[in-house]
Write a protein that holds these residues in place. Structure first.
Motif, short mmCIF file in Angstrom:
data_model
loop_
_atom_site.label_atom_id
_atom_site.label_comp_id
_atom_site.label_asym_id
_atom_site.label_seq_id
_atom_site.Cartn_x
_atom_site.Cartn_y
_atom_site.Cartn_z
N CYS A 38 4.76 -8.33 4.21
CA CYS A 38 3.66 -8.81 3.37
C CYS A 38 2.35 -8.30 3.96
O CYS A 38 2.08 -8.50 5.15
CB CYS A 38 3.63 -10.34 3.30
N LEU A 39 1.55 -7.63 3.13
CA LEU A 39 0.26 -7.10 3.55
C LEU A 39 -0.80 -7.47 2.52
O LEU A 39 -0.52 -7.58 1.33
CB LEU A 39 0.31 -5.58 3.68
N GLY A 77 -4.58 -4.27 4.20
CA GLY A 77 -3.46 -3.76 4.98
C GLY A 77 -2.80 -2.58 4.31
O GLY A 77 -2.40 -1.61 4.97
N GLU A 78 -2.67 -2.65 2.99
CA GLU A 78 -2.05 -1.54 2.27
C GLU A 78 -2.92 -0.29 2.33
O GLU A 78 -2.41 0.84 2.37
CB GLU A 78 -1.79 -1.93 0.82
N VAL A 79 -4.24 -0.47 2.35
CA VAL A 79 -5.14 0.69 2.37
C VAL A 79 -5.26 1.30 3.75
O VAL A 79 -5.22 2.52 3.92
CB VAL A 79 -6.53 0.28 1.84
N SER A 80 -5.38 0.46 4.79
CA SER A 80 -5.73 0.98 6.12
C SER A 80 -4.59 0.98 7.13
O SER A 80 -4.61 1.77 8.08
CB SER A 80 -6.91 0.19 6.69
N LEU A 81 -3.59 0.10 6.97
CA LEU A 81 -2.53 0.01 7.96
C LEU A 81 -1.22 0.63 7.49
O LEU A 81 -0.53 1.30 8.28
CB LEU A 81 -2.28 -1.46 8.33
N LEU A 82 -0.87 0.43 6.24
CA LEU A 82 0.40 0.96 5.74
C LEU A 82 0.50 2.47 5.89
O LEU A 82 1.58 2.98 6.28
CB LEU A 82 0.60 0.53 4.28
N THR A 99 9.70 -2.25 2.10
CA THR A 99 9.26 -2.87 0.85
C THR A 99 8.04 -3.71 1.19
O THR A 99 8.08 -4.49 2.15
CB THR A 99 10.35 -3.76 0.24
N VAL A 100 6.96 -3.55 0.44
CA VAL A 100 5.73 -4.30 0.71
C VAL A 100 5.47 -5.28 -0.43
O VAL A 100 5.53 -4.91 -1.61
CB VAL A 100 4.52 -3.34 0.87
N ARG A 101 5.20 -6.50 -0.06
CA ARG A 101 4.87 -7.56 -1.02
C ARG A 101 3.44 -8.02 -0.77
O ARG A 101 2.94 -7.94 0.36
CB ARG A 101 5.82 -8.75 -0.86
N PRO A 102 2.75 -8.53 -1.80
CA PRO A 102 1.38 -9.01 -1.58
C PRO A 102 1.37 -10.22 -0.66
O PRO A 102 2.26 -11.08 -0.72
CB PRO A 102 0.90 -9.38 -2.99
N LEU A 103 0.36 -10.28 0.19
CA LEU A 103 0.25 -11.38 1.15
C LEU A 103 -0.35 -12.61 0.50
O LEU A 103 -1.43 -12.56 -0.08
CB LEU A 103 -0.63 -10.94 2.33
N ASP A 104 0.37 -13.71 0.61
CA ASP A 104 -0.15 -15.03 0.24
C ASP A 104 -0.12 -15.86 1.53
O ASP A 104 0.94 -16.30 1.96
CB ASP A 104 0.72 -15.67 -0.84
N ASP A 133 10.37 -9.90 6.63
CA ASP A 133 10.63 -9.69 8.05
C ASP A 133 9.39 -9.89 8.92
O ASP A 133 9.51 -10.20 10.11
CB ASP A 133 11.18 -8.27 8.26
N ALA A 134 8.21 -9.67 8.35
CA ALA A 134 6.95 -9.84 9.09
C ALA A 134 5.81 -9.79 8.10
O ALA A 134 5.96 -9.34 6.96
CB ALA A 134 6.79 -8.74 10.14
N PHE A 135 4.65 -10.28 8.53
CA PHE A 135 3.44 -10.10 7.73
C PHE A 135 2.26 -9.88 8.66
O PHE A 135 2.29 -10.26 9.84
CB PHE A 135 3.20 -11.28 6.77
N VAL A 136 1.24 -9.21 8.12
CA VAL A 136 0.02 -8.94 8.88
C VAL A 136 -1.10 -9.72 8.23
O VAL A 136 -1.29 -9.66 7.01
CB VAL A 136 -0.32 -7.44 8.89
N ALA A 137 -1.85 -10.46 9.03
CA ALA A 137 -2.93 -11.29 8.49
C ALA A 137 -4.05 -11.40 9.49
O ALA A 137 -3.85 -11.24 10.70
CB ALA A 137 -2.40 -12.68 8.13
#
Length: 307
Positions: free
Chosen positions: A100-101, A105-110, A127-132, A146-150
């Motif tokens: 989840c990003l 995160g999708e723009v700068s880290l992915l 697979t990337v899902r939107p972060l809530d 499996d993990a998320f970045v926040a």
């Protein structure tokens, strides 16, 4: 507690972290009735209900809350000792991870993760899902991700936090802004201009607080929910935005915008990877969190910016 079954410790800790019999059974590769039977043994052992069913899942009792830190620590020590028997070889393994990003995160880290994957783990896909932020801990506990970045600091006992970097902010204006020139802006400059701000559960509260502290909230004429919309709104207007520095460099490379150093400090956002605790991760998930830390930590990003 010499006669206490290690599997019961695992069951208790996972029930506490996932708040779900189903997720615990999946993590332990057993049936739900097996987990329910183990929970009954735990209740008899501690003479307490331990977990009560609620609309949001299992809620730990006061006794369970008191037991968790010591049992979690003991299990982590044991699992660390035994972990040498389990390996994940990224060079040959095939695996799919779900992250989840945020839009940032999708723009700068992915892109950094995807650039590193082919050479380090050619059989791994993402697979990337939107972060809530409000539901990410539960998603992690249930095994849905499996993990998320926040950037919000999440202090839940149910997840492990792996710090990546602290991110500051810069101003962003249209490349041809008629009044703001050069590479920096003064407070008087910002007081005269109209601003656009991001409002929502992004964890990036520093810019808004900085505007409020200087009496500039009334200069905010537009609020949006995503940082990724800012370059499109700024490049054809006279609005000023405050943007995390890492993603601002990406925006400046791809849009008609210019970056400005700000006349005041803004509290940095603390960006971290969140994952299940070590004892609850599979060998593949251990590799994933290590890979993300290696590629996205501050030294790695600083080195990539220099190259």
């Amino acid at each position: 507690m010499r006669d206490f079954d290690l599997n019961l410790v695992r069951t208790f800790v996972l029930l506490y972290e996932t708040r779900s019999v189903t997720a615990t059974a999946e993590s332990l590769h057993v049936t739900q009735p097996t987990v329910s039977y183990s929970l009954q043994k735990l209740r008899r052992r501690f003479s307490d209900e331990l977990f009560r069913r609620t609309g949001g899942g299992l809620a730990p009792t006061t006794t369970a809350q008191a037991l968790y830190p010591s049992l979690h620590h003991a299990l982590a020590e044991i699992e660390s000792t035994l972990s040498g028997a389990h390996t994940f070889d990224p060079a040959t393994a095939r695996a799919r991870f779900t992250l989840c990003l945020s839009d940032l995160g999708e723009v700068s880290l992915l892109p950094r993760l995807m650039a590193a994957l082919p050479s380090r783990a050619p059989g791994v896909t993402l697979t990337v899902r939107p972060l809530d932020v409000d539901s990410a801990v539960d998603q992690l506990g249930r095994g849905e991700i499996d993990a998320f970045v926040a950037s919000p600091l999440i202090s839940s006992q149910r997840v492990a936090r792996i710090p990546l970097f602290a991110e500051g902010y810069v101003g962003m204006v249209a490349a041809g802004h008629p009044r703001l020139r050069g590479t920096s802006a003064t407070l008087a400059d910002l007081t005269r201009e109209q601003h656009i701000a991001v409002f929502g559960p992004t964890g990036h509260h520093g810019p808004r607080r900085a505007l409020e502290a200087r009496g500039l909230l009334d200069r905010v004429v537009l609020e949006v929910t995503r940082f990724s919309t800012l370059p499109y709104l700024v490049q054809d207007s006279e609005l000023v935005a405050m943007v995390p520095r890492l993603v601002a460099d990406v925006f400046a490379a791809d849009h008609r915008v210019r970056l400005l150093e700000l006349p005041f400090d803004i509290e940095p956002a603390q960006v971290s990877v969140y994952a299940r605790h070590g004892h609850a991760r599979t060998p593949a998930q251990h590799w994933l969190t290590g890979f993300m830390h290696e590629v996205l930590s501050e030294p790695a990003i600083r080195e990539s910016l220099r190259s």
